[in-house]
Write a protein that holds these residues in place. Sequence first.
Motif, PDB file in Angstrom:
ATOM      1  N   ARG A  14       0.862  -1.177   0.000  1.00 26.39           N
ATOM      2  CA  ARG A  14       0.000   0.000   0.000  1.00 26.39           C
ATOM      3  C   ARG A  14       0.900   1.228   0.000  1.00 26.39           C
ATOM      4  O   ARG A  14       1.715   1.412   0.902  1.00 26.39           O
ATOM      5  N   SER A  15       0.720   2.070  -1.011  1.00 26.94           N
ATOM      6  CA  SER A  15       1.570   3.251  -1.136  1.00 26.94           C
ATOM      7  C   SER A  15       1.363   4.225   0.012  1.00 26.94           C
ATOM      8  O   SER A  15       2.295   4.942   0.402  1.00 26.94           O
ATOM      9  N   ASP A  16       0.156   4.250   0.593  1.00 31.61           N
ATOM     10  CA  ASP A  16      -0.083   5.146   1.728  1.00 31.61           C
ATOM     11  C   ASP A  16       0.642   4.666   2.981  1.00 31.61           C
ATOM     12  O   ASP A  16       0.954   5.460   3.855  1.00 31.61           O
ATOM     13  N   ILE A  17       0.938   3.382   3.070  1.00 33.40           N
ATOM     14  CA  ILE A  17       1.702   2.842   4.196  1.00 33.40           C
ATOM     15  C   ILE A  17       3.200   3.015   3.925  1.00 33.40           C
ATOM     16  O   ILE A  17       3.946   3.445   4.795  1.00 33.40           O
ATOM     17  N   SER A  18       3.633   2.711   2.718  1.00 33.46           N
ATOM     18  CA  SER A  18       5.057   2.828   2.373  1.00 33.46           C
ATOM     19  C   SER A  18       5.523   4.278   2.344  1.00 33.46           C
ATOM     20  O   SER A  18       6.644   4.583   2.745  1.00 33.46           O
ATOM     21  N   GLY A  19       4.666   5.162   1.823  1.00 30.82           N
ATOM     22  CA  GLY A  19       5.058   6.567   1.708  1.00 30.82           C
ATOM     23  C   GLY A  19       6.308   6.721   0.864  1.00 30.82           C
ATOM     24  O   GLY A  19       6.444   6.084  -0.184  1.00 30.82           O
ATOM     25  N   GLN A  22       8.458   3.647  -0.552  1.00 28.60           N
ATOM     26  CA  GLN A  22       7.911   2.678  -1.503  1.00 28.60           C
ATOM     27  C   GLN A  22       8.995   1.995  -2.340  1.00 28.60           C
ATOM     28  O   GLN A  22       8.972   0.768  -2.469  1.00 28.60           O
ATOM     29  N   ASN A  47      -3.738   1.832  -2.521  1.00 32.31           N
ATOM     30  CA  ASN A  47      -3.648   2.856  -1.481  1.00 32.31           C
ATOM     31  C   ASN A  47      -4.936   2.865  -0.675  1.00 32.31           C
ATOM     32  O   ASN A  47      -5.804   2.015  -0.867  1.00 32.31           O
ATOM     33  N   GLU A  48      -5.058   3.840   0.219  1.00 35.67           N
ATOM     34  CA  GLU A  48      -6.235   3.877   1.090  1.00 35.67           C
ATOM     35  C   GLU A  48      -7.533   4.118   0.334  1.00 35.67           C
ATOM     36  O   GLU A  48      -8.612   3.815   0.817  1.00 35.67           O
ATOM     37  N   ARG A  49      -7.439   4.648  -0.880  1.00 30.37           N
ATOM     38  CA  ARG A  49      -8.645   4.906  -1.679  1.00 30.37           C
ATOM     39  C   ARG A  49      -9.027   3.729  -2.579  1.00 30.37           C
ATOM     40  O   ARG A  49     -10.080   3.750  -3.207  1.00 30.37           O
ATOM     41  N   HIS A  76       0.736  -3.571   5.911  1.00 31.12           N
ATOM     42  CA  HIS A  76       0.104  -3.303   4.619  1.00 31.12           C
ATOM     43  C   HIS A  76      -1.289  -3.927   4.512  1.00 31.12           C
ATOM     44  O   HIS A  76      -1.983  -3.726   3.521  1.00 31.12           O
TER      45      HIS A  76
END
Length: 109
Positions: A14-19, A22, A47-49, A76
């Motif tokens: 998840r890109s929102d977790i990796s930031g 990534q 991601n979160e969306r 993740h």
Amino acid sequence: MTVGLLPSAVGFLRSDISGVHQPQDERRIRAAAKRTGYDLRKTLVFNERTEDRLHRLRVAIDRLGVDAVIVPSPAHFDDDTIPAELLEVAVVVTASPMNATPRTRPATS
């Protein structure tokens, strides 16, 4: 399902977790695949969306016919927990901590 000589896997993060980490997380997925003997077919980035993340991951597992999912860490997944529904269809390998959780249902031919 194993197509080549090695069992196959898909990476997931998840890109929102990796930031900003990534790229490093993607490298960790590739390294974990190599260490555990999986042919990494592709890495899915949500991601979160992203709606229905687990369902979409399961569809990818089915379509690609992979044996495992490799993630940077349990963070993740929702609630930092590997979903039981995912373990029904694939081994889940975490890069940190390095661990492989076996699938709970035998593969069918």
